[in-house]
Motif scaffolding. Structure first.
Motif, mmCIF file in Angstrom:
data_model
loop_
_atom_site.group_PDB
_atom_site.id
_atom_site.type_symbol
_atom_site.label_atom_id
_atom_site.label_comp_id
_atom_site.label_asym_id
_atom_site.label_seq_id
_atom_site.Cartn_x
_atom_site.Cartn_y
_atom_site.Cartn_z
ATOM 1 N N TRP A 72 0.836 -1.208 0.000
ATOM 2 C CA TRP A 72 0.000 0.000 0.000
ATOM 3 C C TRP A 72 0.870 1.258 0.000
ATOM 4 O O TRP A 72 0.567 2.241 -0.690
ATOM 5 C CB TRP A 72 -0.930 0.000 1.207
ATOM 6 C CG TRP A 72 -2.170 -0.824 1.018
ATOM 7 C CD1 TRP A 72 -2.399 -2.082 1.495
ATOM 8 C CD2 TRP A 72 -3.340 -0.452 0.296
ATOM 9 N NE1 TRP A 72 -3.653 -2.516 1.110
ATOM 10 C CE2 TRP A 72 -4.252 -1.541 0.378
ATOM 11 C CE3 TRP A 72 -3.718 0.688 -0.414
ATOM 12 C CZ2 TRP A 72 -5.515 -1.507 -0.234
ATOM 13 C CZ3 TRP A 72 -4.977 0.718 -1.019
ATOM 14 C CH2 TRP A 72 -5.857 -0.362 -0.925
ATOM 15 N N MET A 73 1.958 1.237 0.743
ATOM 16 C CA MET A 73 2.861 2.395 0.772
ATOM 17 C C MET A 73 3.421 2.667 -0.615
ATOM 18 O O MET A 73 3.541 3.821 -1.038
ATOM 19 C CB MET A 73 3.998 2.153 1.767
ATOM 20 C CG MET A 73 3.574 2.184 3.223
ATOM 21 S SD MET A 73 4.929 1.759 4.365
ATOM 22 C CE MET A 73 6.020 3.173 4.139
ATOM 23 N N ARG A 74 3.766 1.609 -1.317
ATOM 24 C CA ARG A 74 4.286 1.782 -2.668
ATOM 25 C C ARG A 74 3.210 2.365 -3.587
ATOM 26 O O ARG A 74 3.497 3.213 -4.435
ATOM 27 C CB ARG A 74 4.772 0.438 -3.214
ATOM 28 C CG ARG A 74 5.434 0.553 -4.574
ATOM 29 C CD ARG A 74 6.076 -0.750 -4.988
ATOM 30 N NE ARG A 74 6.747 -0.621 -6.269
ATOM 31 C CZ ARG A 74 7.420 -1.592 -6.858
ATOM 32 N NH1 ARG A 74 7.534 -2.766 -6.275
ATOM 33 N NH2 ARG A 74 7.992 -1.396 -8.022
ATOM 34 N N PHE A 75 1.969 1.925 -3.409
ATOM 35 C CA PHE A 75 0.875 2.470 -4.211
ATOM 36 C C PHE A 75 0.691 3.958 -3.910
ATOM 37 O O PHE A 75 0.580 4.781 -4.824
ATOM 38 C CB PHE A 75 -0.415 1.709 -3.923
ATOM 39 C CG PHE A 75 -1.609 2.233 -4.672
ATOM 40 C CD1 PHE A 75 -1.836 1.851 -5.992
ATOM 41 C CD2 PHE A 75 -2.501 3.113 -4.077
ATOM 42 C CE1 PHE A 75 -2.925 2.347 -6.689
ATOM 43 C CE2 PHE A 75 -3.592 3.609 -4.772
ATOM 44 C CZ PHE A 75 -3.807 3.221 -6.081
ATOM 45 N N PHE A 76 0.655 4.321 -2.618
ATOM 46 C CA PHE A 76 0.453 5.716 -2.243
ATOM 47 C C PHE A 76 1.560 6.625 -2.762
ATOM 48 O O PHE A 76 1.322 7.800 -3.039
ATOM 49 C CB PHE A 76 0.364 5.847 -0.718
ATOM 50 C CG PHE A 76 -0.853 5.213 -0.111
ATOM 51 C CD1 PHE A 76 -2.078 5.233 -0.768
ATOM 52 C CD2 PHE A 76 -0.780 4.571 1.120
ATOM 53 C CE1 PHE A 76 -3.203 4.651 -0.217
ATOM 54 C CE2 PHE A 76 -1.899 3.990 1.687
ATOM 55 C CZ PHE A 76 -3.111 4.021 1.015
ATOM 56 N N SER A 77 2.765 6.106 -2.891
ATOM 57 C CA SER A 77 3.889 6.935 -3.337
ATOM 58 C C SER A 77 4.106 6.862 -4.839
ATOM 59 O O SER A 77 5.072 7.444 -5.352
ATOM 60 C CB SER A 77 5.175 6.513 -2.609
ATOM 61 O OG SER A 77 5.495 5.167 -2.888
#
Length: 310
Positions: A176-181
């Motif tokens: 999810w962090m990779r998606f948000f960034s």
């Protein structure tokens, strides 16, 4: 870089976009499950609670758009996407976590009604600069035994700037962090192919990006963030200069090194507040002369600040 209508895509790192994504129940379900480390199918229901900007408004220290979620077991999760460095972030999140916890009880109600409260900070800056841990959970533990005292208060910190190049495939929060960034459609598509809930977020993101009204709201918020960052950067430069003068005076009594350090911090804070006030009045349509009078600075200083920021 300007984008055309055809290739425009909102970025989840902008808090407006993040909050819009969380309006989708399936997206909430997937992200909450990742944070709680449970199967998404066990998250039977999430309710998005109403929140609003601080009373001072979006242009006063940006305001903060947060997402408040309640699960069917009463657990509350407050999420905030923050892209600009916030000096008192630690104190702020502790204050609001405790407030969220105590606000559950009405006068005369028993303590056994209190449910778990979690604050989630998704940060585009390094909150813990001394290590490279990009995701951590903070709880109440015994300092000696490290035994968990209570799980009723919890803080989760996601530092997007620390995401490693090689990401583990089995960590949903990191995914999810990779998606948000993400910055490009290919970034989002890659993550969407690996997780059905992130896939739902990608579909929602495309719909939001195609909505002209939402795009205007997004771009206004994005500009406010840019203005804020520019103001803080300028204030820091000015504050360091003014702070040296304050620090030298304080240093006579407190010791030069400590006095200068405190002076710089005080100068930055004073400079930031002044510059943000100038920007706010300018956006409200006040003339440079009126701003100079209200802020007790010269007309030249007002012009210099506005030229630097805009």
């Amino acid at each position: 870089m300007a984008q055309t209508t055809n290739d425009f895509i909102m970025l989840p790192i902008v808090d407006f976009c993040f909050k819009e994504l969380m309006r989708n129940p399936k997206v909430r379900q997937g992200f909450v499950a990742a944070l709680l480390k449970v199967d998404p199918k066990t998250v039977a229901e999430t309710t998005l609670l109403p929140t609003m900007l601080s009373k001072s408004g979006a242009d006063d220290k940006l305001g903060i758009l947060d997402v408040l979620i309640r699960l069917n077991d009463g657990t509350q999760i407050d999420m905030e996407m923050q892209v600009a460095h916030f000096e008192a972030w630690q104190k702020r999140i502790i204050f609001y976590l405790c407030k969220m916890y105590t606000d559950q009880l009405k006068k005369g109600e028993d303590y056994d009604k209190l449910k778990k409260c979690v604050h989630v900070s998704i940060l585009d800056f390094k909150h813990f600069p001394d290590d490279e841990e990009c995701y951590r959970t903070i709880a109440l533990r015994d300092n000696k035994t490290n035994v968990l005292y209570s799980d009723l208060l919890e803080i989760q910190i996601l530092e997007l700037k620390k995401l490693p190049e090689e990401l583990p495939e089995d960590n949903d929060v990191i995914s999810w962090m990779r998606f948000f960034s993400g910055k490009k459609a290919e970034d989002f598509q890659t993550m969407a192919n690996k997780n059905e809930y992130i896939g739902e977020a990608w579909e929602t993101l495309m719909e939001l990006s195609a909505d002209e009204r939402k795009r205007l709201e997004y771009e206004a918020r994005e500009k406010a963030i840019r203005d804020y960052k520019a103001a803080i950067s300028y204030a820091r430069k000015e504050g360091e200069s003014k702070g040296m003068e304050i620090g030298i005076e304080q240093g006579i009594e407190q010791g030069i090194e400590q006095g200068i350090k405190q002076g710089i911090e005080k100068g930055i804070e004073q400079g930031a507040n002044l510059i943000l006030r100038i920007i706010k009045m300018h956006k409200e349509g006040a003339s440079n002369e009126k701003i100079a009078e209200a802020c007790e600075v010269s007309l030249e200083e007002v012009g210099r600040v506005l030229a630097e920021v805009f």
